[in-house]
Design a protein around this motif. Structure first.
Motif, mmCIF file in Angstrom:
data_model
loop_
_atom_site.group_PDB
_atom_site.id
_atom_site.type_symbol
_atom_site.label_atom_id
_atom_site.label_comp_id
_atom_site.label_asym_id
_atom_site.label_seq_id
_atom_site.Cartn_x
_atom_site.Cartn_y
_atom_site.Cartn_z
ATOM 1 N N TYR A 69 85.637 116.119 27.593
ATOM 2 C CA TYR A 69 84.303 116.358 27.040
ATOM 3 C C TYR A 69 83.302 115.278 27.456
ATOM 4 O O TYR A 69 82.135 115.566 27.719
ATOM 5 N N TYR A 74 82.059 117.109 33.240
ATOM 6 C CA TYR A 74 81.693 118.049 32.194
ATOM 7 C C TYR A 74 80.256 117.862 31.725
ATOM 8 O O TYR A 74 79.609 118.829 31.339
ATOM 9 N N GLN A 75 79.738 116.657 31.771
ATOM 10 C CA GLN A 75 78.351 116.460 31.344
ATOM 11 C C GLN A 75 77.406 117.310 32.191
ATOM 12 O O GLN A 75 76.456 117.892 31.667
ATOM 13 N N LYS A 78 78.000 120.851 31.026
ATOM 14 C CA LYS A 78 77.433 121.043 29.684
ATOM 15 C C LYS A 78 75.929 121.270 29.766
ATOM 16 O O LYS A 78 75.380 122.075 29.013
ATOM 17 N N ARG A 81 75.512 124.802 30.413
ATOM 18 C CA ARG A 81 75.775 125.560 29.176
ATOM 19 C C ARG A 81 74.561 125.512 28.261
ATOM 20 O O ARG A 81 74.162 126.520 27.676
ATOM 21 N N HIS A 82 73.956 124.339 28.126
ATOM 22 C CA HIS A 82 72.784 124.201 27.253
ATOM 23 C C HIS A 82 71.577 124.964 27.788
ATOM 24 O O HIS A 82 70.743 125.410 27.002
#
Length: 98
Positions: A69, A74-75, A78, A81-82
């Motif tokens: 995470y 992943y950042q 992410k 995703r956001h």
């Protein structure tokens, strides 16, 4: 002890979210994780929580889950995703302690 990530996600842009799903799966697997639930039908049987889309991931342990995470890889994912969805909740929980 296994650890689980549980997310309540509302998709706003399905095309971009599909791109996120395509990219994140191999990253999850490389970190030792796997999908247990990925948006299947669900029914609230108690309480006032009304999740939109549930995602449940399993990792070998909390260390692996958090390492994934918090990873640079992943950042970046992410952020995608956001851009394509709203996360109404995300928790990390350890499996049963005997």
């Amino acid at each position: 002890m296994a650890a689980y990530a549980i997310l309540d996600v509302e998709i706003r842009d399905m095309e971009r979210y599909r791109e996120y799903m395509r990219l994140v799966k191999p990253a999850i697997e490389a970190a030792g994780g796997r999908y247990l639930v990925r948006g299947g039908a669900h029914k609230v049987v108690e309480g006032d929580w009304f999740p939109r889309r549930l995602v449940v991931l399993e990792f070998p342990g909390m260390d692996e889950l958090l390492r994934f995470y918090l990873s640079d890889e992943y950042q970046a994912l992410k952020a995608l995703r956001h851009q394509s969805s709203t996360t109404h909740g995300a928790v990390a929980v350890e499996g049963m302690v005997e």
